[in-house]
Motif scaffolding. Sequence first.
Motif, PDB file in Angstrom:
ATOM      1  N   LYS A  50     -58.518  20.835  28.452  1.00 44.50           N
ATOM      2  CA  LYS A  50     -58.102  19.456  28.758  1.00 44.50           C
ATOM      3  C   LYS A  50     -58.351  19.137  30.231  1.00 44.50           C
ATOM      4  CE  LYS A  50     -54.672  18.570  25.213  1.00 44.50           C
ATOM      5  NZ  LYS A  50     -53.431  19.268  24.884  1.00 44.50           N
ATOM      6  N   GLN A  51     -58.050  20.115  31.086  1.00 45.64           N
ATOM      7  CA  GLN A  51     -58.249  19.903  32.539  1.00 45.64           C
ATOM      8  C   GLN A  51     -59.731  19.719  32.857  1.00 45.64           C
ATOM      9  OE1 GLN A  51     -56.340  23.346  34.315  1.00 45.64           O
ATOM     10  NE2 GLN A  51     -54.309  22.422  34.220  1.00 45.64           N
ATOM     11  N   ILE A  52     -60.580  20.505  32.211  1.00 43.64           N
ATOM     12  CA  ILE A  52     -62.024  20.391  32.464  1.00 43.64           C
ATOM     13  C   ILE A  52     -62.504  18.994  32.057  1.00 43.64           C
ATOM     14  CG2 ILE A  52     -64.317  21.284  31.879  1.00 43.64           C
ATOM     15  CD1 ILE A  52     -62.963  24.012  31.330  1.00 43.64           C
ATOM     16  N   THR A  53     -62.057  18.554  30.891  1.00 41.51           N
ATOM     17  CA  THR A  53     -62.459  17.238  30.396  1.00 41.51           C
ATOM     18  C   THR A  53     -62.003  16.141  31.357  1.00 41.51           C
ATOM     19  OG1 THR A  53     -62.229  18.060  28.155  1.00 41.51           O
ATOM     20  CG2 THR A  53     -62.300  15.676  28.421  1.00 41.51           C
ATOM     21  N   LYS A  54     -60.782  16.253  31.833  1.00 42.68           N
ATOM     22  CA  LYS A  54     -60.217  15.189  32.662  1.00 42.68           C
ATOM     23  C   LYS A  54     -60.789  15.180  34.084  1.00 42.68           C
ATOM     24  CE  LYS A  54     -55.855  13.282  34.329  1.00 42.68           C
ATOM     25  NZ  LYS A  54     -54.394  13.351  34.304  1.00 42.68           N
ATOM     26  N   TYR A  55     -60.914  16.354  34.707  1.00 38.47           N
ATOM     27  CA  TYR A  55     -61.252  16.382  36.137  1.00 38.47           C
ATOM     28  C   TYR A  55     -62.728  16.652  36.405  1.00 38.47           C
ATOM     29  CZ  TYR A  55     -56.243  16.203  36.659  1.00 38.47           C
ATOM     30  OH  TYR A  55     -54.938  15.800  36.586  1.00 38.47           O
ATOM     31  N   ASN A  56     -63.449  17.075  35.374  1.00 36.04           N
ATOM     32  CA  ASN A  56     -64.883  17.305  35.482  1.00 36.04           C
ATOM     33  C   ASN A  56     -65.281  18.087  36.743  1.00 36.04           C
ATOM     34  OD1 ASN A  56     -67.388  17.050  34.311  1.00 36.04           O
ATOM     35  ND2 ASN A  56     -67.911  15.204  35.482  1.00 36.04           N
ATOM     36  N   PRO A  57     -64.720  19.270  36.920  1.00 36.32           N
ATOM     37  CA  PRO A  57     -65.049  20.062  38.115  1.00 36.32           C
ATOM     38  C   PRO A  57     -66.464  20.618  38.038  1.00 36.32           C
ATOM     39  CG  PRO A  57     -63.716  21.358  36.596  1.00 36.32           C
ATOM     40  CD  PRO A  57     -63.810  19.985  35.999  1.00 36.32           C
ATOM     41  N   GLN A  58     -67.037  20.944  39.200  1.00 35.64           N
ATOM     42  CA  GLN A  58     -68.388  21.528  39.202  1.00 35.64           C
ATOM     43  C   GLN A  58     -68.351  22.992  38.797  1.00 35.64           C
ATOM     44  OE1 GLN A  58     -68.292  19.539  43.142  1.00 35.64           O
ATOM     45  NE2 GLN A  58     -70.415  20.231  43.173  1.00 35.64           N
TER      46      GLN A  58
END
Length: 393
Positions: A50-58
């Motif tokens: 969920k965090q990856i989807t929301k914050y789109n980190p590199q």
Amino acid sequence: MGGLMQKKIALLGSTGSIGLQTLQVVDMFPEQFKVAAITSGGNRVDLLEKQITKYNPQVVSVTNEECAKKIKGKFASRQIKILSGLEGVVEAAVMKGVDIVVAAISGAAGLVPTLAAIKSGKDIALANKETLVAAGGLVMEEVRKNGVNLLPVDSEHSAVFQCFAPEHAGTVASIVLTASGGPFRGYSLDALKNVTPEEAIKHPNWSMGSKISIDSATLMNKGLEVIEAHWLFGIDYSRIEVVVHPQSIIHSMVRYGDGSILAHLGYPDMRIPIQFALTYPERWVNTLEQLDFAQIGTLTFEKPDLQKFPSLELAYCAGEEGGIMPAILNAANEAAVEMFLKGQIKFLQIPRLVETALAKSKQITNPSLEDILEADKVIRMEIKNVYGKGLIN
Ligand code: NAD
Ligand code: MG
């Protein structure tokens, strides 16, 4: 607030209590912060997704290989670098373009990545107190060499940091760390014998990860914080006081030689110290609830009970002895807490195991990183395989 520059954050330990609250602070200022990298041990993969989807980190790093593979599959279509192992956490910690690294891994596992971040010139928002306990001398030396800011997230140290006037450093008489007293304040020794991990994790004022919750129940957390304060503020152990303050409204104080005491107050909400570390030297206005004095009514103070909670005194002793001893204290405590959480030892055996480990260990003055990592490994093994046996029941 709100200049053109976005502050880029690498968040180590994004799925933990501090990790989640850091993301809540980011959510309060979405224009000002960018989450460039997140790392997790792999304990809550659904949450990490969920965090990856929301914050789109590199960059994303998951220590556990299996979880890393799963994540790779899910996010194959995105331009995200997905790493694993300790090397992965280190790569996230030193990532180019990152301005500040939030060190929110639990335990000594945070040491190597945090040191790497300092060496690569990043400012650090430090929640991971075990890093300073295990390797305070080395860490502070690298902080100076690399000219980075080491900003405390721990609420007590953030409080002291904000009350500590550099121009009056010479007249600081002492630092006063406040302690809630934990869930077992006032218990008799007899009652303490049979407390369960579930009871220990229920903290009256803060919701935290399981390891620090047990540390709060034994008062080892305050002991670790005494050592943390020694390194952060360069102050002798004889000038670090601990007072129990069950309401957790005063987060800590600095006592000056002229009779003045400066205190930091607020609701017990980790988002306040996290935000200050992220915005330092600025202070940004947020929408968190303001303290209502009349509603709180009374603030009380009492002495810590060292008879029932000997961990605090063990930490003072290990700190005074210095060298490798604080690393031994920390490793023994982590191993003992893990055993307690698994139901393998009883609550009062935690400090006994730590004491045994300290007594049996040889001093190393000025330990190297290798010395510290080796001692950490050996002590954990010994606690589990040798000292632990025979003490059970
Ligand atoms: P937590 O257990 O809730 O979270 C720990 C995070 O670190 C998780 O994301 C986990 O996946 C990750 N992690 C754990 N082991 C790892 C490993 N071996 N390698 C890589 N990642 C790993 O813990 P927390 O309560 O958020 O505490 C984090 C740190 O902050 C601790 O050092 C704690 O003492 C300190 N701290 C916490 C609070 C609080 O209110 N929670 C307050 C002050 C200080
Ligand atoms: Mg604290």
